[in-house]
Design an enzyme around this catalytic site. Structure first.
Site, PDB file in Angstrom:
ATOM      1  NE  ARG A 106      -1.950   3.607  -3.191  1.00  0.00           N
ATOM      2  CZ  ARG A 106      -1.689   3.443  -4.487  1.00  0.00           C
ATOM      3  NH1 ARG A 106      -0.891   4.280  -5.121  1.00  0.00           N
ATOM      4  NH2 ARG A 106      -2.226   2.451  -5.144  1.00  0.00           N
ATOM      5  CG  HIS A 133      -1.776  -2.799  -4.587  1.00  0.00           C
ATOM      6  ND1 HIS A 133      -2.903  -2.165  -4.117  1.00  0.00           N
ATOM      7  CD2 HIS A 133      -1.447  -2.165  -5.749  1.00  0.00           C
ATOM      8  CE1 HIS A 133      -3.239  -1.200  -4.947  1.00  0.00           C
ATOM      9  NE2 HIS A 133      -2.378  -1.176  -5.939  1.00  0.00           N
ATOM     10  CD  GLN A 136      -3.510  -3.401  -9.807  1.00  0.00           C
ATOM     11  OE1 GLN A 136      -3.571  -2.212  -9.536  1.00  0.00           O
ATOM     12  NE2 GLN A 136      -3.852  -3.875 -10.994  1.00  0.00           N
ATOM     13  CG  ASP A 229       4.777  -3.488  -9.702  1.00  0.00           C
ATOM     14  OD1 ASP A 229       4.566  -2.404 -10.291  1.00  0.00           O
ATOM     15  OD2 ASP A 229       4.682  -3.605  -8.457  1.00  0.00           O
ATOM     16  CB  CYS A 270      -0.379  -3.122 -10.859  1.00  0.00           C
ATOM     17  SG  CYS A 270       1.326  -2.678 -10.456  1.00  0.00           S
ATOM     18  NE  ARG A 298      -6.872  -1.501  -8.461  1.00  0.00           N
ATOM     19  CZ  ARG A 298      -6.119  -0.587  -7.833  1.00  0.00           C
ATOM     20  NH1 ARG A 298      -5.216   0.091  -8.484  1.00  0.00           N
ATOM     21  NH2 ARG A 298      -6.252  -0.380  -6.520  1.00  0.00           N
TER      22      ARG A 298
HETATM   23  N1  NVA Z   1       4.891  -1.927  -6.479  1.00  0.00           N
HETATM   24  C1  NVA Z   1       4.348  -0.650  -6.862  1.00  0.00           C
HETATM   25  C2  NVA Z   1       2.890  -0.785  -7.153  1.00  0.00           C
HETATM   26  C3  NVA Z   1       2.217   0.490  -7.621  1.00  0.00           C
HETATM   27  C4  NVA Z   1       0.760   0.316  -7.872  1.00  0.00           C
HETATM   28  C5  NVA Z   1       4.603   0.364  -5.772  1.00  0.00           C
HETATM   29  O1  NVA Z   1       4.397   0.043  -4.602  1.00  0.00           O
HETATM   30  O2  NVA Z   1       5.012   1.486  -6.085  1.00  0.00           O
HETATM   31  N1   CP Z   2      -2.143   0.286  -9.749  1.00  0.00           N
HETATM   32  C1   CP Z   2      -2.282   1.287  -8.872  1.00  0.00           C
HETATM   33  O1   CP Z   2      -2.461   1.076  -7.679  1.00  0.00           O
HETATM   34  O2   CP Z   2      -2.219   2.522  -9.418  1.00  0.00           O
HETATM   35  P1   CP Z   2      -2.157   3.903  -8.621  1.00  0.00           P
HETATM   36  O3   CP Z   2      -0.821   3.942  -7.916  1.00  0.00           O
HETATM   37  O4   CP Z   2      -2.285   4.943  -9.685  1.00  0.00           O
HETATM   38  O5   CP Z   2      -3.287   3.942  -7.631  1.00  0.00           O
END
Ligand code: NVA
Ligand code: CP
Length: 311
Positions: A106, A133, A136, A229, A270, A298
């Site tokens: 990540r 992502h 997700q 989101d 998400c 998840r």
């Molecule tokens: N679009 C958000 C998703 C978090 C799971 C981010 O990248 O912060």
């Molecule tokens: N939805 C998601 O990816 O959550 P986290 O950022 O908590 O992993």
């Protein structure tokens, strides 16, 4: 279906059948977990979990997914390793590939997760980058299947920041699975034209529909799913003021939910959510909201990805 040895960097690389297989496997693993059966499908595997950005769901889903099936997860936070700073990504990848059976990444750049896959020689799973992502989306699709029984033809409307990792990945997934997918967003937050065209190509095969529009009020009519989101993704915090101004008309509130003219529409996110921005507390807490089913899923879907690509 044989996905052994494959990486999951973006759902672009996965077919309708691959995705269907992963969702079926996740359903099986979920059933097994509910019955209290612990498996050994990942017995003896060592899994590296690299995090440049914070995480609750993804980190915990990978960790528990590993432990449930007998694997050992190793968390490598941004201050724990030298990735891209004192050691090149290529070198770290080659070291981790000698020691681990699979790597979750990540972070910021999609290029990093691609390099990890190229140089490690083991399956690499994208746990979120600035662009995509994919894990997700698998959880979201499993949730939709549980609620509606199918994905094909589902009217799915994504509302808000239409060019972030979630919007991109949902559009890719929906175009592969034959869904009726729309993004409602202000024009300067639309997804890249190049990606839309790519998804429209996938859609030709699956009979999906892709619509990008500014007109949120019309596009939600008949929606089965309303998804949103955060307005500022991780790393974009300085944009908060500008985004709030731009996206206020795209807030998912009770009035927007009513515009679907259906009482079966579900609300998805998400998470984590900024209540009062992209969604009101009222919608988040309503009976239409399935956000915690998504969060649980998840784990089952990530477990399925690891099992399918490692064993
Ligand atoms: N679009 C958000 C998703 C978090 C799971 C981010 O990248 O912060
Ligand atoms: N939805 C998601 O990816 O959550 P986290 O950022 O908590 O992993």
């Amino acid at each position: 279906m044989n996905l052994k040895g494959r990486s999951l960097l973006t759902l672009k690389d996965f077919t309708f059948k691959d995705i269907e297989y992963l969702l079926d496997l996740a359903e099986d693993l979920k059933r097994k977990k509910r019955m209290g059966i612990r498996g050994e499908l990942l017995k003896g595997k060592n899994i590296a979990l690299i995090f440049e950005k914070p995480s609750t769901r993804t980190r915990c889903a990978f960790t528990i997914g590993c432990i449930d099936e007998g694997a050992h997860p190793e968390y490598l936070g941004k201050d724990d390793i030298q990735l891209g700073h004192k050691e090149s990504i290529e070198d770290t990848a080659r070291v981790l590939g000698r020691l681990f059976d699979g790597i979750q990444f990540r972070g910021f750049k999609q290029e990093t997760v691609e390099k990890l896959a190229k140089y490690s020689g083991v399956p690499v799973w994208n746990g979120l980058t600035d662009l995509y992502h994919p894990t997700q989306v698998l959880a979201d699709f499993l949730t939709i299947k549980e609620k509606f029984g199918h994905l094909k033809g589902i009217r799915f409307v994504y509302v808000g920041d239409g060019r972030n990792n979630m919007a991109n990945s949902l559009m890719i997934g929906a175009s592969k699975m034959g869904m009726d997918f729309s993004i409602a967003a202000p024009k300067n937050l639309w997804p890249k034209e190049e990606l839309v065209l790519e998804c429209k190509k996938f859609a030709e095969k699956s009979e999906a529909k892709i619509t990008i529009t500014e007109d949120v009020n019309s596009v939600v009519i008949g929606a089965d799913v309303i998804y949103t989101d955060v307005w500022c993704s991780m790393g974009e915090e300085e944009k908060a003021k500008e985004r709030i101004k731009l996206l206020k008309p795209y807030q998912v509130n009770t009035s927007l939910m009513k515009k679907t003219e259906k009482n079966t529409t579900i609300f998805m996110h998400c998470l984590p959510a900024v209540k009062g921005n992209e969604v009101t507390e009222e919608v988040f807490e309503s009976d239409a909201s399935v956000v915690f089913d998504e969060a649980e899923n998840r784990m089952h879907t990530i477990k399925a990805v690891m099992v399918a690509t490692l064993s």
